[in-house]
Design a protein around this motif. Structure first.
Motif, mmCIF file in Angstrom:
data_model
loop_
_atom_site.group_PDB
_atom_site.id
_atom_site.type_symbol
_atom_site.label_atom_id
_atom_site.label_comp_id
_atom_site.label_asym_id
_atom_site.label_seq_id
_atom_site.Cartn_x
_atom_site.Cartn_y
_atom_site.Cartn_z
ATOM 1 N N LYS A 251 -16.230 16.631 -30.345
ATOM 2 C CA LYS A 251 -16.000 15.282 -29.823
ATOM 3 C C LYS A 251 -15.424 15.324 -28.412
ATOM 4 O O LYS A 251 -15.830 14.575 -27.510
ATOM 5 N N THR A 252 -14.454 16.207 -28.214
ATOM 6 C CA THR A 252 -13.824 16.321 -26.897
ATOM 7 C C THR A 252 -14.836 16.752 -25.841
ATOM 8 O O THR A 252 -14.908 16.161 -24.740
ATOM 9 N N LYS A 253 -15.631 17.772 -26.163
ATOM 10 C CA LYS A 253 -16.625 18.268 -25.204
ATOM 11 C C LYS A 253 -17.695 17.211 -24.925
ATOM 12 O O LYS A 253 -18.178 17.086 -23.779
ATOM 13 N N THR A 254 -18.050 16.451 -25.969
ATOM 14 C CA THR A 254 -19.072 15.407 -25.787
ATOM 15 C C THR A 254 -18.565 14.325 -24.842
ATOM 16 O O THR A 254 -19.311 13.822 -23.994
ATOM 17 N N ARG A 255 -17.297 13.953 -24.992
ATOM 18 C CA ARG A 255 -16.722 12.942 -24.084
ATOM 19 C C ARG A 255 -16.738 13.447 -22.636
ATOM 20 O O ARG A 255 -16.997 12.687 -21.699
ATOM 21 N N GLU A 256 -16.467 14.752 -22.478
ATOM 22 C CA GLU A 256 -16.504 15.324 -21.131
ATOM 23 C C GLU A 256 -17.918 15.255 -20.556
ATOM 24 O O GLU A 256 -18.113 14.951 -19.377
ATOM 25 N N LEU A 257 -18.908 15.535 -21.407
ATOM 26 C CA LEU A 257 -20.294 15.476 -20.959
ATOM 27 C C LEU A 257 -20.720 14.040 -20.649
ATOM 28 O O LEU A 257 -21.502 13.799 -19.717
ATOM 29 N N GLU A 258 -20.207 13.086 -21.418
ATOM 30 C CA GLU A 258 -20.518 11.672 -21.159
ATOM 31 C C GLU A 258 -19.975 11.254 -19.791
ATOM 32 O O GLU A 258 -20.619 10.491 -19.054
ATOM 33 N N GLN A 259 -18.795 11.753 -19.467
ATOM 34 C CA GLN A 259 -18.223 11.454 -18.151
ATOM 35 C C GLN A 259 -19.095 12.044 -17.049
ATOM 36 O O GLN A 259 -19.311 11.414 -15.996
ATOM 37 N N THR A 260 -19.631 13.244 -17.318
ATOM 38 C CA THR A 260 -20.528 13.868 -16.339
ATOM 39 C C THR A 260 -21.799 13.041 -16.176
ATOM 40 O O THR A 260 -22.306 12.847 -15.057
ATOM 41 N N ALA A 261 -22.335 12.533 -17.290
ATOM 42 C CA ALA A 261 -23.544 11.699 -17.233
ATOM 43 C C ALA A 261 -23.286 10.424 -16.443
ATOM 44 O O ALA A 261 -24.141 9.955 -15.669
ATOM 45 N N THR A 262 -22.113 9.823 -16.623
ATOM 46 C CA THR A 262 -21.757 8.612 -15.872
ATOM 47 C C THR A 262 -21.707 8.907 -14.376
ATOM 48 O O THR A 262 -22.192 8.114 -13.539
ATOM 49 N N MET A 263 -21.120 10.060 -14.052
ATOM 50 C CA MET A 263 -21.045 10.444 -12.637
ATOM 51 C C MET A 263 -22.447 10.690 -12.077
ATOM 52 O O MET A 263 -22.745 10.366 -10.916
ATOM 53 N N GLU A 264 -23.334 11.256 -12.903
ATOM 54 C CA GLU A 264 -24.709 11.485 -12.453
ATOM 55 C C GLU A 264 -25.406 10.160 -12.151
ATOM 56 O O GLU A 264 -26.179 10.038 -11.184
ATOM 57 N N LYS A 265 -25.161 9.140 -12.999
ATOM 58 C CA LYS A 265 -25.757 7.819 -12.771
ATOM 59 C C LYS A 265 -25.259 7.228 -11.447
ATOM 60 O O LYS A 265 -26.035 6.650 -10.677
ATOM 61 N N MET A 266 -23.959 7.360 -11.216
ATOM 62 C CA MET A 266 -23.391 6.831 -9.973
ATOM 63 C C MET A 266 -23.966 7.567 -8.770
ATOM 64 O O MET A 266 -24.296 6.960 -7.733
ATOM 65 N N LEU A 267 -24.127 8.894 -8.932
ATOM 66 C CA LEU A 267 -24.697 9.687 -7.851
ATOM 67 C C LEU A 267 -26.143 9.284 -7.584
ATOM 68 O O LEU A 267 -26.581 9.167 -6.424
ATOM 69 N N SER A 268 -26.880 9.017 -8.657
ATOM 70 C CA SER A 268 -28.275 8.589 -8.518
ATOM 71 C C SER A 268 -28.363 7.242 -7.793
ATOM 72 O O SER A 268 -29.213 7.033 -6.920
ATOM 73 N N LEU A 269 -27.436 6.324 -8.193
ATOM 74 C CA LEU A 269 -27.422 5.005 -7.559
ATOM 75 C C LEU A 269 -27.114 5.124 -6.069
ATOM 76 O O LEU A 269 -27.780 4.510 -5.209
ATOM 77 N N ASN A 270 -26.109 5.910 -5.722
ATOM 78 C CA ASN A 270 -25.747 6.100 -4.309
ATOM 79 C C ASN A 270 -26.895 6.742 -3.529
ATOM 80 O O ASN A 270 -27.173 6.379 -2.371
ATOM 81 N N ALA A 271 -27.543 7.713 -4.201
ATOM 82 C CA ALA A 271 -28.664 8.391 -3.533
ATOM 83 C C ALA A 271 -29.798 7.418 -3.268
ATOM 84 O O ALA A 271 -30.459 7.464 -2.214
ATOM 85 N N SER A 272 -30.046 6.516 -4.224
ATOM 86 C CA SER A 272 -31.113 5.510 -4.045
ATOM 87 C C SER A 272 -30.789 4.575 -2.885
ATOM 88 O O SER A 272 -31.670 4.211 -2.085
#
Length: 267
Positions: free
Chosen positions: A192-213
């Protein structure tokens, strides 16, 4: 198994039937105290070095109903667990009776042959008269009663030791189950802990994608390639989020199963 309880059952058997009883392990070593043994056996026969040697030989080798070296009727029955002999119950030490065909099959005491027992006393170096006097106090039972009692005793003790064995095995299994269950719960917590960390990474990836666009749009034609990369990052981020959600559901299912198993009553 609880040897005190074993002894109690053995003593009850001897008190109820008048037969002597004792138990040995698979190596012939005694695991219980003798119940209802007479002076003829304990004081004179087993109390004599040669007599004890012969008695122990009978205890090791006797099978079914048989006559011991001292002329008394004995029985021996194996104690079995999972098809393996773990010991034996031995008993009897009584004089047998037989039906008298002349008196309508009535069971009458058989008078022991005094000369036979005098000879045994002589072989053991025991005073013949004292030996015969002790013999007269030995219980007399019909052979049918001896065999039936032996079968009953064997059945009861085998059922009891097997029950004790499987209770012990189940207790050991439950201990292992509880230990491993705790390990699984700990592992689930870490997932559960590792999954939450990965979810945070996915959120950051979305933000990075939005900024890149946004930056690709500002760059116009020169930012077309950058825009494609941004879209791909966004797609991967969305797919990752879906995977993490599925992992959460599986982890919740595992936790629910563990909780249900913990509530099962094995008694």
């Amino acid at each position: 198994m609880d040897l005190n309880e074993f002894q109690r059952i053995q003593d009850l058997f001897s008190d109820a039937t008048g037969l002597a009883a004792i138990a040995v392990d698979s190596q012939g070593e005694y695991i219980s105290r003798g119940s209802n043994f007479t002076d003829f056996c304990m004081k004179y026969t087993r109390g004599n070095a040669e007599g004890l040697k012969r008695c122990e030989k009978c205890d090791r080798e006797g099978n079914g109903s048989y006559f011991c070296h001292a002329g008394l009727m004995d029985f021996a029955a194996d104690l079995m667990i999972n098809g393996e002999k773990v010991g034996a119950v031995i008993g009897g030490q009584v004089l047998p009776q037989k039906p008298d065909p002349v008196i309508g099959g009535q069971v009458l005491p058989q008078k022991p042959d005094p000369e036979k027992f005098r000879r045994i006393a002589g072989e053991l170096g025991i005073d013949e008269e004292e030996y015969l006097k002790a013999l007269n106090k030995v219980p007399v039972r019909s052979e049918k009663m001896i065999r039936s009692s032996a079968e009953l005793f064997s059945t009861v003790m085998n059922q009891w030791i097997n029950l004790s064995y499987y209770q012990k095995i189940n207790q050991s299994k439950m201990q292992v189950f509880n230990q491993e269950s705790q390990k699984v719960q700990d592992a689930v917590g870490q997932i559960k802990t590792k999954t939450r960390e990965l979810e945070q990474t996915a959120t950051m990836e979305k933000m990075l994608s939005l900024n890149a666009s946004i930056e690709a749009g500002r760059a116009g034609r020169a930012g077309v390639g950058f825009s494609v990369v941004a879209e791909e990052i966004g797609r991967m981020a969305n797919e990752s989020s879906a995977v993490y959600e599925a992992i959460h559901e599986l982890v919740d299912s595992v936790e629910d199963s563990i909780e249900k198993m913990g509530k099962v009553d094995f008694d």
